[in-house]
Each structure stands twice: as structure tokens, then as C-alpha cells.
Design a protein around this motif. Sequence first.
Motif, PDB file in Angstrom:
ATOM      1  N   TRP A  75      28.579  51.163  40.672  1.00 31.37           N
ATOM      2  CA  TRP A  75      28.857  49.731  40.773  1.00 31.37           C
ATOM      3  C   TRP A  75      30.097  49.342  39.975  1.00 31.37           C
ATOM      4  CZ3 TRP A  75      25.687  46.272  43.511  1.00 31.37           C
ATOM      5  CH2 TRP A  75      24.503  46.821  44.008  1.00 31.37           C
ATOM      6  N   ARG A  76      30.811  48.369  40.519  1.00 28.46           N
ATOM      7  CA  ARG A  76      31.966  47.780  39.848  1.00 28.46           C
ATOM      8  C   ARG A  76      31.912  46.275  40.082  1.00 28.46           C
ATOM      9  NH1 ARG A  76      37.161  49.704  38.226  1.00 28.46           N
ATOM     10  NH2 ARG A  76      38.746  48.046  38.210  1.00 28.46           N
ATOM     11  N   ILE A  77      32.174  45.509  39.031  1.00 26.56           N
ATOM     12  CA  ILE A  77      32.103  44.047  39.120  1.00 26.56           C
ATOM     13  C   ILE A  77      33.417  43.439  38.638  1.00 26.56           C
ATOM     14  CG2 ILE A  77      30.949  41.959  38.286  1.00 26.56           C
ATOM     15  CD1 ILE A  77      28.428  43.541  37.913  1.00 26.56           C
ATOM     16  N   GLY A  78      33.940  42.493  39.395  1.00 22.22           N
ATOM     17  CA  GLY A  78      35.077  41.698  38.968  1.00 22.22           C
ATOM     18  C   GLY A  78      34.590  40.337  38.514  1.00 22.22           C
TER      19      GLY A  78
ATOM     20  N   GLU B 298      37.451  43.465  34.756  1.00 26.15           N
ATOM     21  CA  GLU B 298      36.760  44.372  35.671  1.00 26.15           C
ATOM     22  C   GLU B 298      35.789  45.235  34.870  1.00 26.15           C
ATOM     23  OE1 GLU B 298      37.145  44.760  39.047  1.00 26.15           O
ATOM     24  OE2 GLU B 298      38.542  43.063  39.146  1.00 26.15           O
ATOM     25  N   LEU B 299      34.582  45.362  35.394  1.00 27.99           N
ATOM     26  CA  LEU B 299      33.538  46.137  34.732  1.00 27.99           C
ATOM     27  C   LEU B 299      33.191  47.365  35.551  1.00 27.99           C
ATOM     28  CD1 LEU B 299      31.060  43.275  33.708  1.00 27.99           C
ATOM     29  CD2 LEU B 299      33.022  44.159  32.417  1.00 27.99           C
ATOM     30  N   GLU B 300      33.181  48.526  34.891  1.00 23.93           N
ATOM     31  CA  GLU B 300      32.701  49.756  35.508  1.00 23.93           C
ATOM     32  C   GLU B 300      31.286  49.995  34.985  1.00 23.93           C
ATOM     33  OE1 GLU B 300      34.008  51.555  37.736  1.00 23.93           O
ATOM     34  OE2 GLU B 300      36.169  51.165  37.721  1.00 23.93           O
TER      35      GLU B 300
ATOM     36  N   THR C 243      39.875  45.933  31.650  1.00 28.59           N
ATOM     37  CA  THR C 243      38.665  46.604  32.140  1.00 28.59           C
ATOM     38  C   THR C 243      37.759  46.956  30.963  1.00 28.59           C
ATOM     39  OG1 THR C 243      39.664  48.813  32.047  1.00 28.59           O
ATOM     40  CG2 THR C 243      39.825  47.622  34.136  1.00 28.59           C
ATOM     41  N   VAL C 244      36.475  46.988  31.270  1.00 25.98           N
ATOM     42  CA  VAL C 244      35.483  47.454  30.313  1.00 25.98           C
ATOM     43  C   VAL C 244      34.645  48.523  31.020  1.00 25.98           C
ATOM     44  CG1 VAL C 244      33.546  46.855  28.812  1.00 25.98           C
ATOM     45  CG2 VAL C 244      35.417  45.223  29.149  1.00 25.98           C
TER      46      VAL C 244
END
Length: 238
Positions: A175-178, A184-186, A216-217
Motif C-alpha cells: 500500500w501507498r498513500i498520498g 507520500e506514505l509507504e 515521503t515517510v
Amino acid sequence: MWDNHKLLGGVASVLLWVSALLLVWAGVFWLIHSPLFPVKKISIEGRMERVTPVQLRYIAEHELRGTFFTLDIDATRQAFGKLPWVKEAQVRRRWPDQLDITVSEHKALARWGENGLVSTEGQWFDAASDQSLPVLSGPAGSEAEMARALERFKAILAPAGLAPVRVGMNERRAWRIGLSNGVELELGRSDVDARLARFAQSWTTTLAALPYRIETVDLRYPNGYAVRMPDYKAPPAQ
């Protein structure tokens, strides 16, 4: 046989009954299919915000075929279901000449990539919208799962004042969330909700106060996370 008057009388009786039944059947068939019972009224109900009266009238005028008795209820239901925002159409006859149609609409939850929308029930449907909606992207058939995940992610991030604007799941189920603030989250493939909750807490207590832009995090670590800050410059070594 021809001398058996009893047998001949029985055959004649059977033929008479068959003829009578055929005559009754023909009369009923003619009555049902005759223009004596047209559909004169169509009542359409439902809370509709996206489906327009023009669209409904077009379906009623061009798609409905038959008399009050012969009109195909399933075909009528499917005809109204062709409209982009229609989730379901219920159709029933009301004697002597009316159809009652109840229409329910989809409620859009998110966009599905660049192709269609996903409803609050996790159903993909082909329609256009000018709403500001999150964007989901994932493997075919994952719409319902991703819709449920989006709702969970919203609830987890809300206390931190954040919201997901893009949610993606790849074929490996990573999953990846913006986020609404551009971060952006990995999240990887496991413990996704727990990792997101850890980020939300850290954002409130630590990350939001940093004087650098966070790009990004990466939360795919068991006991921490990695933060990418393009503006950050390490202090020179002493």
C-alpha cells in the motif's frame, strides 16, 4: 371402433373440451396483447441528485415495450439501470395502467484511477463527477476492499488533521498513500493500519513541527520509519 358409440362420445367430449380451452386461451392471449391495456402512467420516485428527469423520460419513451400485461419487468429494470448514476431500479405494475418505478443512486466515494468511480458500497460504476474525491488504484476486482480501506485510513488520519487523497495497492498488495499535505506514505503489505496509526501519532507529536518539507515517510520498519526531507542538510562533521 366406429361402432363403439361410448368411445366415440368420449373422444368427442375430449375434443370439445380441448377446443373450448384453446378458445379461452386464444381469447386471453388476444386480451393480454391487445391495445386495450396500454401503460398510460409512469410514476418515478427516489431521492435523485445526479439522475435527471430528461434521462428518465428518455428511457420511458424509448426503452419500454409492451402493454400493461406484456411489458418485461426485468428488461425495464435493466433499461433504467443503464443510466450512469443509477444503482438500482425497482419496477412494479399498478392496476389498471400504471408502472411504479423507484430509482436509487450511487453515492461516490472515490475515483477509480482515470476510469469511473467507486461507490460508498465499494461498487465500481461508469460515471463522471466534478466532486473533489480521493483516487483509488489497485488490481481489478479490489474496489470493495479498497473502499473499506479508504474509510479506515480516513478515520485513522483524522485526529492528526490529515486525509488521504490517493490510495494505491499494487499486485503484491503493498500500500501507498498520498496525503492532503503532499506527503507520500509507504506502508508495505502487513500491519498497514497499525503503521498508519503510528505515523498519525508521530505527525502530531514530532513530524509536523520539523522545519523541513517532508516528501515521503517509509513506514515499512518494525519499530520506526524513514523520512525523506529534500531540504534537509546534515550539519558539517566536527
